[in-house]
Design an enzyme around this catalytic site. Structure first.
Site, PDB file in Angstrom:
ATOM      1  N   CYS A  33      56.082  43.266  52.061  1.00 44.48           N
ATOM      2  CA  CYS A  33      56.012  44.282  51.006  1.00 44.48           C
ATOM      3  C   CYS A  33      57.388  44.662  50.462  1.00 44.48           C
ATOM      4  O   CYS A  33      57.620  44.631  49.246  1.00 44.48           O
ATOM      5  CB  CYS A  33      55.237  45.500  51.488  1.00 44.48           C
ATOM      6  SG  CYS A  33      56.069  46.475  52.779  1.00 44.48           S
TER       7      CYS A  33
ATOM      8  N   HIS B 269      54.847  51.049  53.888  1.00 47.64           N
ATOM      9  CA  HIS B 269      54.421  50.069  52.888  1.00 47.64           C
ATOM     10  C   HIS B 269      54.985  50.484  51.540  1.00 47.64           C
ATOM     11  O   HIS B 269      55.088  51.663  51.226  1.00 47.64           O
ATOM     12  CB  HIS B 269      52.895  49.978  52.813  1.00 47.64           C
ATOM     13  CG  HIS B 269      52.416  48.870  51.919  1.00 47.64           C
ATOM     14  ND1 HIS B 269      52.407  47.546  52.323  1.00 47.64           N
ATOM     15  CD2 HIS B 269      51.950  48.883  50.638  1.00 47.64           C
ATOM     16  CE1 HIS B 269      51.942  46.803  51.334  1.00 47.64           C
ATOM     17  NE2 HIS B 269      51.660  47.589  50.300  1.00 47.64           N
TER      18      HIS B 269
ATOM     19  N   HIS C 252      51.873  44.281  44.760  1.00 47.59           N
ATOM     20  CA  HIS C 252      52.466  44.340  46.099  1.00 47.59           C
ATOM     21  C   HIS C 252      52.061  43.113  46.908  1.00 47.59           C
ATOM     22  O   HIS C 252      51.167  42.346  46.525  1.00 47.59           O
ATOM     23  CB  HIS C 252      52.045  45.620  46.824  1.00 47.59           C
ATOM     24  CG  HIS C 252      50.577  45.691  47.163  1.00 47.59           C
ATOM     25  ND1 HIS C 252      50.101  46.232  48.342  1.00 47.59           N
ATOM     26  CD2 HIS C 252      49.463  45.292  46.485  1.00 47.59           C
ATOM     27  CE1 HIS C 252      48.778  46.184  48.371  1.00 47.59           C
ATOM     28  NE2 HIS C 252      48.367  45.621  47.265  1.00 47.59           N
TER      29      HIS C 252
END
Length: 344
Positions: free
Chosen positions: A260, A308, A320
């Site tokens: 990520c 994240h 993402h």
């Protein structure tokens, strides 16, 4: 990586609501972590499996970001150790040259009638002792005194650099140990998640993916770099979109695979902006804005620990790198609890 989703925050385009029930069995997710090799547990209800898999993915992602931070620190320490070693080597060469020059002066004095006791003392391994004796300094020429003073300073600095290099080397070893520890944690969590998923039928896995980790929602507006806060943010959005479909690989930061924070770091690098490596550091890499004011290129970090990160691309969506087995893709901005929105 993915976690349970909630409806997007008011002020942005809403996605179709997806109900996610957190089963009480999620609290037992750790039971899937301690077996080596990891063994699949009974699948149970799909929602229960999904909750446990989501928990494992979230824990693995946290460990991944810790791995990224330790790996980055290891690189910094490795460069510091190499620079310290180079500096120590140069310092030692300088000391050797200075001692050689003073030795030549001593030899000349010896040939002309005997070595000066002051120079003999200086050429010992402890020239500092000499410099503490003002009476002896008076017997040296001005040039020799200056050279000896410089030699003392160089030797002291060299000793300090050696000590710093030793400390940096010890910290490097600790950082390497941390990298290995976080790597083992990530691999264990992901293996447990795979074991759970493998306990499902292919139809159950497909249904689970559609229910909790589907890609772009057709009810949302198409994403676009239009309205980005800056030209560099628009360039980062275009770079991130060029990575659509690339695989998630933990610890990777492009160009062929990403985790990520690796995706957002890489995308902004294409725009000439250096972002930190981890999602936690990226959370504070710019100015925080309200979610309702998000613009394309803003970074959206998730969960209370900011483990994240995604990039807002407009239309109520982010792009993402979700989790292992899922490629870089679009998802609703409200896919999980938002920690912060950061404008780089």
């Amino acid at each position: 990586m993915a976690s349970h989703r909630r409806p997007p925050t008011p002020g942005l385009h809403r996605s179709a609501a997806r109900a996610t029930l957190l089963s009480a069995a999620a609290a037992t997710a750790a039971a899937a972590l301690g077996t080596t090799p990891v063994k699949a547990e009974p699948a149970g209800p799909a929602d229960t499996v999904r909750a446990r898999v989501d928990r494992l993915y979230a824990e693995a992602e946290k460990a991944t970001e810790e791995y990224n931070a330790a790996d980055e620190r290891t690189g910094e320490l490795r460069r510091a150790v190499e620079a310290a070693r180079d500096s120590v080597a140069r310092g030692q060469e300088r000391v050797n040259r200075m001692r050689g020059a003073l030795g030549s002066a001593a030899g000349a004095q010896y040939r002309s009638g005997g070595i000066d006791p002051a120079l003999a003392l200086m050429l010992s391994e402890k020239p500092d002792a000499y410099l503490d004796k003002a009476a002896v300094l008076d017997r040296l020429g001005e040039r020799q005194a200056a050279t000896l003073g410089e030699l003392r300073l160089v030797q002291r600095r060299l000793a300090q650099e050696r000590a710093e290099a030793t400390r940096a080397l010890a910290e490097l070893e600790r950082s390497r140990d941390a990298v290995a520890r976080h790597k083992r944690t990530v691999e264990r969590k992901l293996a447990a998640a795979r074991a759970l998923l493998n306990s499902l039928t292919s139809q159950e896995r497909a249904a689970l993916d559609r229910a909790s980790r589907s890609g772009r929602d057709d009810t949302l507006l198409p994403p676009s770099a239009d309205g980005a806060a800056s030209p560099r943010a628009a360039a980062a959005v275009r770079a991130a979109r060029s990575a659509l479909g690339k695989p998630y690989v933990w610890g990777a930061n492009g160009p062929d695979a990403f985790d990520c924070s690796g995706l957002t770091q890489w995308a902004y690098a294409q725009a000439g902006v250096a972002l930190p490596r981890t999602s936690q550091a990226q959370r504070n890499a710019g100015r925080h804005v309200a979610l309702a004011q998000a613009r394309p290129g803003d970074l959206v970090t998730y969960r209370s620990d900011a483990s994240h990160v995604a990039m807002y691309v407009g239309g109520g969506q982010v792009i993402h790198a979700p989790y292992p087995g899922a490629p870089v893709r679009y998802d609703p901005v409200g896919m999980m609890p938002v920690s912060a929105v950061t404008r780089v």
